[in-house]
Design an enzyme around this catalytic site. Sequence first.
Site, short mmCIF file in Angstrom:
data_model
loop_
_atom_site.label_atom_id
_atom_site.label_comp_id
_atom_site.label_asym_id
_atom_site.label_seq_id
_atom_site.Cartn_x
_atom_site.Cartn_y
_atom_site.Cartn_z
N GLU A 182 -56.07 -59.67 26.16
CA GLU A 182 -55.49 -59.13 24.92
C GLU A 182 -55.11 -60.24 23.94
O GLU A 182 -54.73 -59.94 22.80
CB GLU A 182 -54.29 -58.23 25.24
CG GLU A 182 -53.11 -58.91 25.91
CD GLU A 182 -53.17 -58.91 27.43
OE1 GLU A 182 -54.30 -58.83 27.98
OE2 GLU A 182 -52.12 -59.04 28.07
N GLU A 208 -51.79 -67.43 30.54
CA GLU A 208 -51.46 -66.57 29.39
C GLU A 208 -52.56 -66.61 28.33
O GLU A 208 -52.97 -65.59 27.78
CB GLU A 208 -50.13 -66.99 28.78
CG GLU A 208 -49.66 -66.07 27.66
CD GLU A 208 -48.41 -66.59 26.94
OE1 GLU A 208 -48.28 -67.82 26.77
OE2 GLU A 208 -47.57 -65.77 26.55
N LYS A 263 -48.74 -70.79 31.19
CA LYS A 263 -49.35 -70.71 29.86
C LYS A 263 -50.86 -70.83 29.94
O LYS A 263 -51.59 -70.31 29.10
CB LYS A 263 -48.81 -71.82 28.95
CG LYS A 263 -47.35 -71.64 28.55
CD LYS A 263 -47.18 -70.72 27.37
CE LYS A 263 -45.70 -70.48 27.07
NZ LYS A 263 -45.50 -69.28 26.25
N SER A 316 -39.70 -57.06 25.26
CA SER A 316 -40.03 -57.20 23.85
C SER A 316 -41.54 -57.25 23.69
O SER A 316 -42.25 -57.86 24.50
CB SER A 316 -39.41 -58.49 23.31
OG SER A 316 -40.04 -58.85 22.11
N GLU A 339 -36.71 -56.37 16.35
CA GLU A 339 -36.95 -55.42 17.43
C GLU A 339 -35.63 -55.03 18.09
O GLU A 339 -35.38 -53.85 18.36
CB GLU A 339 -37.90 -56.05 18.46
CG GLU A 339 -38.40 -55.05 19.49
CD GLU A 339 -39.35 -55.67 20.50
OE1 GLU A 339 -39.61 -56.90 20.44
OE2 GLU A 339 -39.83 -54.93 21.37
N CYS A 358 -41.01 -64.58 26.06
CA CYS A 358 -41.70 -65.85 25.77
C CYS A 358 -42.24 -66.55 27.00
O CYS A 358 -43.06 -67.43 26.90
CB CYS A 358 -40.79 -66.85 25.08
SG CYS A 358 -39.41 -66.16 24.28
N GLU A 375 -38.29 -60.78 17.00
CA GLU A 375 -37.55 -60.24 18.14
C GLU A 375 -36.19 -59.70 17.69
O GLU A 375 -35.71 -58.70 18.22
CB GLU A 375 -37.38 -61.32 19.22
CG GLU A 375 -37.15 -60.75 20.59
CD GLU A 375 -37.53 -61.73 21.71
OE1 GLU A 375 -38.73 -61.83 22.03
OE2 GLU A 375 -36.65 -62.43 22.22
N CYS A 379 -37.74 -73.87 30.11
CA CYS A 379 -38.98 -74.63 29.97
C CYS A 379 -38.81 -76.11 30.30
O CYS A 379 -39.76 -76.77 30.73
CB CYS A 379 -39.55 -74.49 28.57
SG CYS A 379 -39.76 -72.77 28.10
#
Lengths: 166, 581, 434
Positions: free
Chosen positions: B375, B370, B367, B328, B291, B308, B288, B512
Site C-alpha cells: 500500500e 515498511e 522500516k 491513527s 485526527e 509512526c 495526527e 527510535c
Amino acid sequence: MKDFMNELRKEQVLKIIKEKGATKENLLTILLTIQEASGRNYVHREWAKWVAEELGLPLSKVYDVLTFYAMFSTKPRGKYVLEICHSAPCHVAKSAAVVQMFTEELGIKMGETTADNLFTLQYTSCVGACDIGPVVKIGEKVYGNLTRDKVAQIIQTYREGASCLN
Amino acid sequence: MQKMAKTKNKLVTVTINGEQITVPAGTTILEAAKQAGFKIPTLCHHPDLKPRATCRLCLVEVKGQRRLQTACNTPVREGNEIITNSAEVREARKTILELILADHPQDCLKCSRNQNCELQKLADEYQIRENPFVVSAKNLPLEDSNPAIVRDMNKCVKCGRCVEVCQEIQQVGAINTANRSLAYGISTAFEEELADSTCTYCGQCVTVCPVGALKEKDDTARVWQALNNPELHVVVQTAPAVRVALGEEFGQKPGSITTGKMIAALKRLGFAKVFDTNFTADLTIIEESRELLKRLKDKGDLPLLTSCSPGWINFIEKMYPELLKHVSTCKSPQQMFGALAKTYYADKAQIPAEKIFVVSIMPCTAKKYECTRPEMKSSGYQDVDVVLTTRELAQMIKQSGLDFAALPEAEYDEPFGVSTGAATIFGATGGVMEAALRTVYETVAGKTLEDLDFKMVRGLDGIKEATVDLAGKKVKVAVANGLGNAKILLEMIKAGKCKYHFIEIMACPGGCIGGGGQPFGATKADKEKRLESLYAIDKKSKLRKSHENLAVTQVYDDFLRKTLDIYAHELLHTYYSDRKH
Amino acid sequence: MSKLMPLLSANFGQITPTSVEEYIGTGGFTGLRKALKMTPQEIIDEVKTAKLRGRGGAGYPTGAKWQQLYDIKHFPKYIVCNADEGEPGTFKDKLFLEKDPLRVIEGMTIAGYVFNAQEGYIYIRGEYAAQQKVFQEAVDQAVAAGYLGENILGTEFSYHIHVMTGAGAYICGENSALLNSLEGKVGRPRVKPPHLAEVGLFEQPTLVNNVESFANIPTIVQIGGEKYLSYGTAESGGTKLICLSGNIANPGVYEIPFGITLRDIIFDEELGGGPAGSKKVKFYHLGGQSGPCGFLPQLDTPYCYQALREKGLSVGSGAIVVLDESVCVIDYLLTVTQFFIHESCGKCTPCREGNKQIHVLLEKLSQGKATKADLQLLQRLSNLLPKTSFCGLGQAAATALSTCLKNLRSEFEAHLTGNCPAGVCFTKQESGEQ
C-alpha cells in the site's frame, strides 16, 4: 499446510485441552495426550497452534517444549513406536544385537517407519528396567530379556492387534 | 520482596585479586570487579538483560568454593576472596573459548561483524590461534527471505540474548530456544521463516547479537548502484534518531550530535539532495492532531494510537488486529516523505517521479519492511526505494574513505530541510506525544503554550502517563516504549479498562534512539545519552512546535489543498490489515 | 546375619498397591497419625536425628533442607516429589510408585503438614506412564479414605497431591529443571541464586525431595530418628535401596543397611551373586551415569556416604552397574558420553561442546586413531566439565571418565597402540549403529 490433520480435528484437540485443564502447567500432558490420540505419535503444527492459543503461549514456546522432550515428535511416526534402550546397562546386555534383530525383522533402519505406518524404530535413554535388559518399550509396556524369538513374537502380537482393530 | 529491600541497604566487603572493595549487597562479582578495576570477559551477558550464565566465560575463583563461579550472576558475599585471573581461570576460559570456536565458522573475513564481534575480540585477547579440538562446520541454511532481518544460525553462539529481548522485553515470541544438546539453538516455531512468524522486524535481537548471526538485510549495494546510475535523481532522508547515534560508529561518544557531518557525508556520497525526515514528522503532527481532535469531538474510536513505528504496526496487525481501528491512519513520517518526494517534490523540481530514487536512513530495521508494503505506493511508484540503517550508512561512509571527524558541517536541502524541535524528539520515546500535545494544546486553547516541556512523558520508563488540560477538557495520555509495555496497554484496551484518550507507542525500548538499526553495543546508559541529545537539539531550536513550520504550511497551500482531498489523504494516510498469526 | 533389611520395601509384592486398607494392615499411616500430633519442628528434629540424606543422588542432609525451608516464613509453600528417575541403572523409585505408592503419599503428606503446605506435586517421568496411573489411583483411594484431601483425619490440615508427567528428559531430575517442567516449561535448569527453597515452584518456597526420601519419612516418624539411624552407620542413617544391573548374576533392587561392603553387595549370594558369566568383575559404575566408577581395590569399602566419598566414590541414586572383563572401558565410556550428549539441555558451553569433544576423542581412541595429545585433551576436558558446567548434569558428565582415566590408564594407553585388551574395539564392523 494441506498435509495435516487427517488425524485430529479442532474439536478433538480442544476437548483434550479442556479435559486436562487449559493452564500452562498442563502443557506437557496436553501434548502427550494429543500425540497419543493422533494415532501417529506426533503433534502437528496446527494442533500445537491451537494449544498455544488456548493456553496463551507463543507458539515458539510450545515448539521449544516439543523439541526439547524426547517423547515428542513433530513428524508423523508409526502407530507403535518401538524404543530400544541404549543406555549403559542395556548396552552391556548387548542392546546392539537387539537393534539388529528389530531392524532385520521390520526391514527398516533405526529412526525409520515401516511402509504400513505401523512401526517406528528409535532409541531411548534408560527406561528403568535395567534388571531385564536389553529392553524395548512400546507405549506403556516394557519388554525385557529380549531374544530373537521374543522380538519376532512381539512384532507379531502388535501386527495382529492392529489388524484386529481395523 | 521485603527481604530484598532490606538487603539492598546492606554493604558487603570483599577482596578481588587482593584489592578490598565495599559494594551494596546483591552486587554481582562482575559488577564489583568492574568497580575494583578488573574486567572479566563475558559473552552471553548483556548489561541490560537478565543474566543467563550459559557461556561460562566469566568464571572466577572464589576461595572455599570447589567450582569456579560465574561472575555475571553470582552476588558477592561478605568476606569473599575472589580471583579473576588465576592460571586455572585463564585455562578454563581459554578452553571454553576453544570449544565455542570449534563450533563456529572460521571465516571471519566474510562476516559482517568482522572487527566488531564480541567473540572475535575474546579469541584475540586469549590468543587463540590453533584450536586443539575438532572444528565442525555446520551447514544450516541462511534465512534472508524477508526485507529486514537476515539470520545465519551457523554463527550463533547460543548466548540467548535475542531470545530474552524477543520473549521477555518485546514479548513478540517469534524466536525462542529449541531442541537440546548438540541441536540446541535459537529457532522460530517449527523453523518457519520470520515472515510467517510473529516477528515484527523490530530488530532488537540484532542489536544484542554479539556475533554475526543476526543482522539487517544489507541494502548498501542497491544504494551504490542507484548513486552510480546517471539516470536517477537520488535523494535521501534522515530520521531524527540517526544524528545522535551515527557518531558512535566513528568512535565518538554516545549522544554526539552529528547532524552537520552526516549531511556533509551524504552529499559526498553523491546524493542529489539531503532531506530531513523531521519535515514530515512535523507534517505527521498536523495530521495526527487533527485526527485526535476529530475523534475526541465525534466520540470516535479512542484511545487513538500512534502509527509512526513500523515494528509496532506489525505487532498490532499480527497480535491484536481487533484493535486496529484505534491506530491513527497517518503514515509514518518516512512514508509521508516518500509519497511527497515523488509527487510534490517531483513537480517542484521538474523531475519525473520514475527518475527519483528515495533512500531513507533510519535507526530501524522494520522500516526496511515498511517501505515494501504494497500500500506504500501512493505516488504511483514505490514511495521509498531503499531503507538503510544507521549502521549501513556508517559502512558506506567508511567504504568511501571519508574522514568523518574532519567533515565540515552542512545543512539540509530545501524544500524538506526546515523542521522544528518537536519533530526532532520523534526519535525519543514520548517525543511524538510531546510534539502532538504542543500543537493540540495551541489548536484547542487558542493561546500560546508557555511551558513546552512535557517532562512527564520523557525518559526511559516503560509506560508513562499524563493528564493534560486542554481548555477545560482533561485529556489523558500514555506513552509506551518496547512492545512488552505496549502489550500491557493493549490488554487494558481489550478489557475495556483503558482510560486514555491518546497513546504513543514505539516498538523499541527508548524509542527510535534504541532502534534495531542503531550502532551495536549500546547499553541503556548510552541510549540515555542519545535521548538527552535529542532534547538538547529541541531546546536550542528556534521553532519548537510543528504547526509553526512554515514549509509544512506551504506544502498544504501549494500542493495538498490543490489536489483532490481523496488523493491528498491517500498520500498521507494508510490502512492496516489483520495479519493474525 | 542377612544383608537385606526390608525397612521400606517390605510391602513390595505383598499388598495391593492402591489399597488403603491393606496398607493400613501393614502399619501404614501410623506415621502420619503420629505426625499430626507432633509439632513440625519435632518432626524436623527426628529427620535430623535420623541423618537421612537425599536419596535422589546428591545426598544432601534432608533434615537441614527441611529446616531451611521451615525457617522461611513466606507462604504458600509447595511440596514436590522428584520421581523423574532417569539415572541409567536406577529403577528403585519405580517400585515405590507401582508397589507401595501410599508410602510415598504418606511421606509427602507429612511434609505437607510440616510446612503447612496445601499442595503437593509428584513429577513422574513420562516413561513411567503405567506407574503414573497406579499412583493416581492410590491418591484417589487415599482421598476417599480421608488420608488426603480436605481436613485430613478430621484435623484442620488439608492437603492435595497432583500427579504430573514428564515427557522424556533426564535433566528434569535436576530440581530446578524439574520445577520448570512442572510449570509446563522446557526443563532447562534455572539460574541460581535464587535458591529453590526461596523461589521454587510458581516462584514460591518449595521443598523438592526424591521418592525414596519421602518413603523414609513415615518410618522415621513412626520409629523415631534414633532407632532409624541405628539401622545404618553413624553418619548414614537407615537403609538404602540399591539397583544391581550389568554383568551380574542377580540383577534387581535390594534394600540394604548402610555399612555393608561393596564386595558384599556384588558377590553375596543373597545380593548380586557375583558376575553373571565366567568373566571376572573389572569395574563397577556407582550411582548412575553421573557417578564414579569403582575398581577392584575399592571393593572392601563400606557402602555409606562417608566411606565411599573418602575413596572418591559415591552412593548417588543407588545404581550399581557391574562390568566384567568383556567390557572395554573406551566402549563403555562412549556409551556413557552418548547418554550425556543425548540428555544435555544444551545451553551451557562446557556441557554441550565439551561432551561432543569428549565423544570425538573417545571415538578416536576406539578406532586406534588417537595420540598422546588426544589423551591429554581428554584429561583437560574431564577437569573442565566439573568445574565450569552450569548444572549437576554437566558437572558430573565426566565423572566416570575421570575415574577411569585415573584407574584404568593402561587400557587407554593400550588403545593408542591399536590394542584393545577386552577385544571390543578394532574388531567391530562399521555398522549403522549410532
